[in-house]
Design a protein around this motif. Structure first.
Motif, PDB file in Angstrom:
ATOM      1  N   GLY A  60       0.236   0.745 -10.886  1.00  0.00           N
ATOM      2  CA  GLY A  60      -0.939  -0.128 -10.961  1.00  0.00           C
ATOM      3  C   GLY A  60      -2.212   0.699 -11.010  1.00  0.00           C
ATOM      4  N   VAL A  61      -3.060   0.434 -11.981  1.00  0.00           N
ATOM      5  CA  VAL A  61      -4.294   1.209 -12.149  1.00  0.00           C
ATOM      6  C   VAL A  61      -5.182   1.123 -10.905  1.00  0.00           C
ATOM      7  N   GLU A  62      -5.269  -0.062 -10.338  1.00  0.00           N
ATOM      8  CA  GLU A  62      -6.104  -0.225  -9.132  1.00  0.00           C
ATOM      9  C   GLU A  62      -5.559   0.595  -7.979  1.00  0.00           C
ATOM     10  N   GLN A  63      -4.233   0.623  -7.832  1.00  0.00           N
ATOM     11  CA  GLN A  63      -3.604   1.411  -6.765  1.00  0.00           C
ATOM     12  C   GLN A  63      -3.868   2.909  -6.995  1.00  0.00           C
ATOM     13  N   LYS A  67       0.826  -1.198   0.000  1.00  0.00           N
ATOM     14  CA  LYS A  67       0.000   0.000   0.000  1.00  0.00           C
ATOM     15  C   LYS A  67       0.866   1.256   0.000  1.00  0.00           C
ATOM     16  N   TYR A  68       0.475   2.215  -0.850  1.00  0.00           N
ATOM     17  CA  TYR A  68       1.195   3.483  -0.926  1.00  0.00           C
ATOM     18  C   TYR A  68       0.709   4.430   0.169  1.00  0.00           C
ATOM     19  N   LYS A  89      -6.656   7.692  -5.306  1.00  0.00           N
ATOM     20  CA  LYS A  89      -7.399   8.886  -5.710  1.00  0.00           C
ATOM     21  C   LYS A  89      -8.751   8.986  -5.009  1.00  0.00           C
ATOM     22  N   ALA A  90      -9.306   7.858  -4.613  1.00  0.00           N
ATOM     23  CA  ALA A  90     -10.640   7.846  -4.000  1.00  0.00           C
ATOM     24  C   ALA A  90     -10.704   8.678  -2.719  1.00  0.00           C
ATOM     25  N   ASP A  91      -9.575   8.861  -2.069  1.00  0.00           N
ATOM     26  CA  ASP A  91      -9.547   9.617  -0.813  1.00  0.00           C
ATOM     27  C   ASP A  91      -9.275  11.105  -1.014  1.00  0.00           C
ATOM     28  N   PHE A  92      -9.090  11.542  -2.273  1.00  0.00           N
ATOM     29  CA  PHE A  92      -8.749  12.935  -2.527  1.00  0.00           C
ATOM     30  C   PHE A  92      -9.933  13.851  -2.252  1.00  0.00           C
ATOM     31  N   GLY A  93      -9.619  15.046  -1.794  1.00  0.00           N
ATOM     32  CA  GLY A  93     -10.634  16.076  -1.594  1.00  0.00           C
ATOM     33  C   GLY A  93     -10.032  17.425  -1.917  1.00  0.00           C
ATOM     34  N   TYR A 143       2.162  11.521 -10.026  1.00  0.00           N
ATOM     35  CA  TYR A 143       1.334  10.850 -11.027  1.00  0.00           C
ATOM     36  C   TYR A 143       0.885  11.930 -12.008  1.00  0.00           C
ATOM     37  N   PRO A 144       1.186  11.793 -13.298  1.00  0.00           N
ATOM     38  CA  PRO A 144       1.032  12.902 -14.245  1.00  0.00           C
ATOM     39  C   PRO A 144      -0.386  13.426 -14.438  1.00  0.00           C
TER      40      PRO A 144
END
Length: 435
Positions: free
Chosen positions: A252-255, A195-196, A260-264, A202-203
């Motif tokens: 990894g696309v899933e990673q 986990k990152y 990104k799901a946690d971005f706000g 990420y471009p």
């Protein structure tokens, strides 16, 4: 650049709904006047926030006090309504006199006879020298100006100096090339197992999309050149798209999606939250860092060039002051536009809003009113205008992005080869232009 393309395309789609419905052939109503005989100029903007509304209204008040022939009335309309209502008003023969409009769709409004040709008012060719050349090009249609640039933006690389130190990188030496950017990114990654905890770079995060990276790699050339020739499947753009995909392959696309799901926004912005160490965004992103970053130690730099010796091209957009077709008071409207885009008003707007303005002298003067980090970042933005490109939506291919973006997505998902996908996109856009 993708956000500006989206806004511009939205504007073009709205324009298309009303094209051919202009009431310009109808008899114009007489100009409205105040009790003391001043001509009323109705000025529409979408600036209604607690920050921007007082600033634009101060500029209006200053103009009204500066002369005794015109009275400017400010009308605020929400972002989602202003352009639709403007075109409806043009079609009905009762438009505003001045409106703040999208810079990348000026040509479409000119073509559809929805904006006044300003060549009758701009008699001195030196007038355009007040503005950045790249901005002025966007307001011309068939050699005539149909608007005057008001504000703009440019993209810079923001980087976390604290993270640089942790990774053993010099915090005063940001990456200069894509190769360095990739090398830095890998050193800045932090993981707990698989986990990152932090992704170095990420471009496609920030506001520099795949189209911008492909432009950056192709010597500043967008998808369609100034002659109308399609330049989508160039070897430089293919290389750039494969480079972006390389980040998906490595991380990894899933990673990427999970991260990104946690971005706000604000404190939850991934860069401000320390989850991303480097990100390309508009220069005004600095105000979020300043207000929500809790003394974050960061730096700004030009977007890295594709390779050593190449220019570090960036992308921008902006807004214009425009006289809708059918204005009852176009001469008075233009007098106000001259003031609005003049050095005094533009300097005030820039310094108060921390916003990039179109007037070159005003941009330089605003620097004298800024201090510390404010001044440092604004200086970087002003300097970056030299390599900032704008890409108006072509009048012959308003939907070209819809033909390109699905191909890019297919490549990034590993479904297609970049060379094949971009060749198909080029054929599709060329076919659209021919039709």
């Amino acid at each position: 650049m993708k956000k500006w393309f989206t806004w511009a395309l939205m504007a073009v789609l709205i324009i298309s709904l009303f094209s051919g419905c202009s009431g310009s052939d109808e008899k114009k109503a007489e100009a409205k006047k105040t009790k003391d005989g001043k001509v009323v100029v109705d000025f529409w903007t979408f600036w209604g926030s607690e920050t921007r509304r007082p600033i634009i209204e101060k500029i209006i008040d200053d103009y009204n006090a500066s002369q005794d022939k015109v009275f400017v009335k400010h009308t605020f309309l929400p972002w989602g309504d202003i352009w639709t209502k403007n075109l409806a008003a043009i079609a009905a023969g009762n438009p505003p006199d001045v409106i703040i409009n999208d810079i990348n769709a000026v040509g479409h409004r000119a073509k559809n006879d929805q904006a006044e040709n300003l060549s009758k008012y701009i008699k001195d060719d030196s007038f355009k020298e007040n503005f950045y050349p790249e901005l002025w090009k966007t307001v011309e249609y068939k050699g005539d100006p149909y608007a005057v640039p008001f504000n703009t933006d440019t993209r810079l690389l923001f980087y976390n100096k604290t993270a640089f130190k942790e990774a053993g990188l010099d915090p005063n030496k940001p990456p200069q090339t894509w190769e360095e950017l990739e090398s830095y990114a890998e050193k800045l990654d932090k993981k707990s197992g698989k986990k990152y905890d932090r992704i170095g770079f990420y471009p496609l995060w920030g506001s520099f999309g795949a189209d911008s990276w492909m432009m950056n790699a192709d010597n500043g050339q967008s998808y369609i050149d100034e002659n109308g020739d399609v330049k989508i499947a160039t070897k430089e753009k293919v290389k750039a798209l494969n480079w972006i995909k390389g980040y998906n392959d490595r991380i990894g696309v899933e990673q990427v999606n999970a991260f990104k799901a946690d971005f706000g926004s604000e404190q939850s912005n991934p860069f401000i939250a320390g989850k991303v160490a480097m990100m390309v965004d508009v220069a005004t992103f600095y105000t979020q860092i300043r207000d929500y970053g809790k003394d974050m130690e960061f730096g700004v730099a030009p977007v890295p060039a594709v390779s050593e010796g190449e220019k570090n091209w960036s992308a921008g957009g902006g807004f214009v002051a425009e006289i809708p077709k059918g204005s009852n008071s176009p001469k008075e409207a233009y007098d106000f536009i001259k003031y609005l885009t003049g050095t005094e008003a533009q300097t005030y707007w820039a310094a108060q809003n921390f916003d990039n303005v179109a007037n070159k002298e005003a941009a330089e003067k605003a620097l004298s009113e800024l201090k510390g980090t404010d001044k440092e970042v604004y200086q970087a933005a002003v300097d970056n205008m030299e390599v900032t490109k704008l890409f108006p939506v072509p009048v012959d291919a308003p939907d070209y992005q819809s033909k390109i973006n699905p191909m890019i997505d297919a490549v990034l998902l590993g479904q297609r080869k970049a060379s094949d996908a971009l060749k198909d996109a080029q054929k599709s856009v060329e076919g659209s232009i021919q039709k």
